[in-house]
Motif scaffolding. Sequence first.
Motif, PDB file in Angstrom:
ATOM      1  N   ASN A 169     -17.566  11.437  30.927  1.00  0.00           N
ATOM      2  CA  ASN A 169     -16.546  12.382  31.405  1.00  0.00           C
ATOM      3  C   ASN A 169     -17.064  13.464  32.344  1.00  0.00           C
ATOM      4  O   ASN A 169     -16.339  13.893  33.228  1.00  0.00           O
ATOM      5  N   HIS A 170     -18.283  13.943  32.082  1.00  0.00           N
ATOM      6  CA  HIS A 170     -18.816  15.030  32.918  1.00  0.00           C
ATOM      7  C   HIS A 170     -20.251  14.731  33.328  1.00  0.00           C
ATOM      8  O   HIS A 170     -21.199  15.335  32.808  1.00  0.00           O
ATOM      9  N   PRO A 171     -20.427  13.819  34.261  1.00  0.00           N
ATOM     10  CA  PRO A 171     -21.795  13.441  34.662  1.00  0.00           C
ATOM     11  C   PRO A 171     -22.623  14.608  35.191  1.00  0.00           C
ATOM     12  O   PRO A 171     -23.829  14.661  34.986  1.00  0.00           O
ATOM     13  N   ASP A 172     -21.968  15.604  35.827  1.00  0.00           N
ATOM     14  CA  ASP A 172     -22.731  16.751  36.349  1.00  0.00           C
ATOM     15  C   ASP A 172     -23.408  17.519  35.207  1.00  0.00           C
ATOM     16  O   ASP A 172     -24.580  17.884  35.294  1.00  0.00           O
ATOM     17  N   ILE A 173     -22.596  17.748  34.153  1.00  0.00           N
ATOM     18  CA  ILE A 173     -23.159  18.465  32.988  1.00  0.00           C
ATOM     19  C   ILE A 173     -24.244  17.601  32.344  1.00  0.00           C
ATOM     20  O   ILE A 173     -25.289  18.094  31.918  1.00  0.00           O
ATOM     21  N   PHE A 174     -23.995  16.294  32.297  1.00  0.00           N
ATOM     22  CA  PHE A 174     -24.974  15.380  31.687  1.00  0.00           C
ATOM     23  C   PHE A 174     -26.342  15.549  32.342  1.00  0.00           C
ATOM     24  O   PHE A 174     -27.361  15.685  31.666  1.00  0.00           O
ATOM     25  N   TRP A 175     -26.373  15.546  33.685  1.00  0.00           N
ATOM     26  CA  TRP A 175     -27.661  15.652  34.395  1.00  0.00           C
ATOM     27  C   TRP A 175     -28.331  17.000  34.168  1.00  0.00           C
ATOM     28  O   TRP A 175     -29.548  17.113  34.198  1.00  0.00           O
ATOM     29  N   MET A 176     -27.499  18.028  33.879  1.00  0.00           N
ATOM     30  CA  MET A 176     -28.086  19.359  33.644  1.00  0.00           C
ATOM     31  C   MET A 176     -28.691  19.451  32.234  1.00  0.00           C
ATOM     32  O   MET A 176     -29.832  19.841  32.073  1.00  0.00           O
ATOM     33  N   VAL A 177     -27.858  19.081  31.243  1.00  0.00           N
ATOM     34  CA  VAL A 177     -28.340  19.275  29.861  1.00  0.00           C
ATOM     35  C   VAL A 177     -29.421  18.256  29.488  1.00  0.00           C
ATOM     36  O   VAL A 177     -30.182  18.463  28.543  1.00  0.00           O
ATOM     37  N   ARG A 178     -29.503  17.178  30.224  1.00  0.00           N
ATOM     38  CA  ARG A 178     -30.527  16.168  29.981  1.00  0.00           C
ATOM     39  C   ARG A 178     -31.944  16.766  30.105  1.00  0.00           C
ATOM     40  O   ARG A 178     -32.900  16.275  29.520  1.00  0.00           O
ATOM     41  N   GLU A 179     -32.003  17.847  30.884  1.00  0.00           N
ATOM     42  CA  GLU A 179     -33.312  18.470  31.099  1.00  0.00           C
ATOM     43  C   GLU A 179     -33.869  19.104  29.819  1.00  0.00           C
ATOM     44  O   GLU A 179     -35.081  19.220  29.659  1.00  0.00           O
ATOM     45  N   ILE A 180     -32.944  19.522  28.917  1.00  0.00           N
ATOM     46  CA  ILE A 180     -33.406  20.244  27.712  1.00  0.00           C
ATOM     47  C   ILE A 180     -34.328  19.370  26.854  1.00  0.00           C
ATOM     48  O   ILE A 180     -35.469  19.765  26.595  1.00  0.00           O
ATOM     49  N   PRO A 181     -33.865  18.153  26.415  1.00  0.00           N
ATOM     50  CA  PRO A 181     -34.803  17.339  25.612  1.00  0.00           C
ATOM     51  C   PRO A 181     -36.041  16.930  26.390  1.00  0.00           C
ATOM     52  O   PRO A 181     -37.123  16.766  25.808  1.00  0.00           O
ATOM     53  N   ARG A 182     -35.912  16.798  27.720  1.00  0.00           N
ATOM     54  CA  ARG A 182     -37.069  16.413  28.534  1.00  0.00           C
ATOM     55  C   ARG A 182     -38.128  17.512  28.517  1.00  0.00           C
ATOM     56  O   ARG A 182     -39.319  17.258  28.315  1.00  0.00           O
TER      57      ARG A 182
END
Lengths: 238, 251
Positions: free
Chosen positions: A195-208
């Motif tokens: 639903n929100h790929p933009d947010i996905f790419w942002m929050v993905r950084e946290i676990p990384r």
Amino acid sequence: MIELNLESFFGRMDYYPIALIGTALLGLFGYFLLPKEQKKSKAIKLSLWIVVLIAFYENLGGLIVSQGISNSWVYNLFNSHVATILFLLLIKSFLKQRNHQISINVFIVFFLSVSTVLHLKGISHYNDGGEYISFLNTVLILCSCGLYFYELITMDEFLEVNPLREFSFWASTAILFYFSSSFMIYISFTYLYTNHPDIFWMVREIPRIMAILCNLLLCLSIYALVLKAKFQVEIIHV
Amino acid sequence: MSEQESQFLLILFGGIFFAFLMSVFVVAMVIIHRQQQVRSREKLNQIKVEHEKTLLYVENEIQQETLTHIGRELHDNIGQLLSLAKISLHSVKPERQSEGKEYINQIIKEVRVLSKSLNLDWVESVSLDDFIQQQLDKIQRTGLCEVQFQSDGSFLELKKDQKLVLIRVIQESLNNALKHAQPSKIAIQVSQHDTFRKIEIKDDGKGFDTTIQSQGSGMYNLKKRMESIGGKFYLTSAVGNGTHITLELPF
């Protein structure tokens, strides 16, 4: 036979897989510098295994997705199962009480049993987002960290030392933060990606970022022992 | 604010709140650990002070016992020898005078032995087995009861404080047996087990009912003293069946 498109793999490579490979190589190098006695330490061996495993599966995941194939099974297998068990074993190596160590073994058996049932029943699939498994392994890791902190404030052996100079304290704290922060992201991955790929790419950084920090800390534990052996100074207890 | 932005903010603030909670948890753990550490140190200090107090008390008691013994020796032994020496030296007969000189030599030897017992250095030089044997020999000489001693030498290596406390506890246990139980036999056995060594003191005297609260604090003190050196004190007794005391000390 599938032809590997390495150009695509290297093209997609950013700081994350490089940092992980760096920490894995650093860890391996540090491990070989350790004296024989220190190499036998369970905590050190497990730390090294974790660092190498994370670097391996993150790059494998990157390689697979670069070929246009779904890589969820890589994360389901290595991140949600193998790495979780290694983290549980690492926490177990910090524990002093026999019944707490047995509890960790029970957690591992319970986790594998529930995972098997979920997969056999079709509730979880090896190639899905792995929300249920993520929830389960995070709860078990949090309970294990709880056992460690309980020992820290109640056992005489821990009361004699400064926790801020204990590797086990920093490792447990890093694991606690890594799993709890990653958990929030993992359970919303599928929803955000759809639903929100933009947010996905942002929050993905946290676990990384958390994974890199956790790996760096585990590497540091190895190097603390190397320095201790070389200069005979007490930096971190393992 | 668009829906996407508000959802992003929700996740961001949720994450920050979660991280804050985790941080509070970890900091709380460190603070609790520090508090527990302080409490544990205070407790250790208290135990140390109590241990030192017990040792001081035990040393005083041993010195008191020694002074009583010296007083008795001065009156019953050296005093008698001095009187004999005085009478002999006042005699005009040369053989009586040489007897008097012999008495003087004997008095000098006795005084030397007594002077050595005035400080606690003898505790260092005597082994616990020797001490027990000396005490039992003394009892035997009084003719009050028969004695028996068996040892496998488990207590030959002891720290000074442990030896002091054990000497006092054994002395007190034997005194109690002689004073209250009127036994016909006292037996002491020293033996060892895997993790500890023990001294068993048995008598076949009157015994007593251990369920009845005692007026004095003798047994309680003996138990406390054994605990102060990391040991244990057990007592079993029944009316008409004698008393059995066990002193345990870990290796």
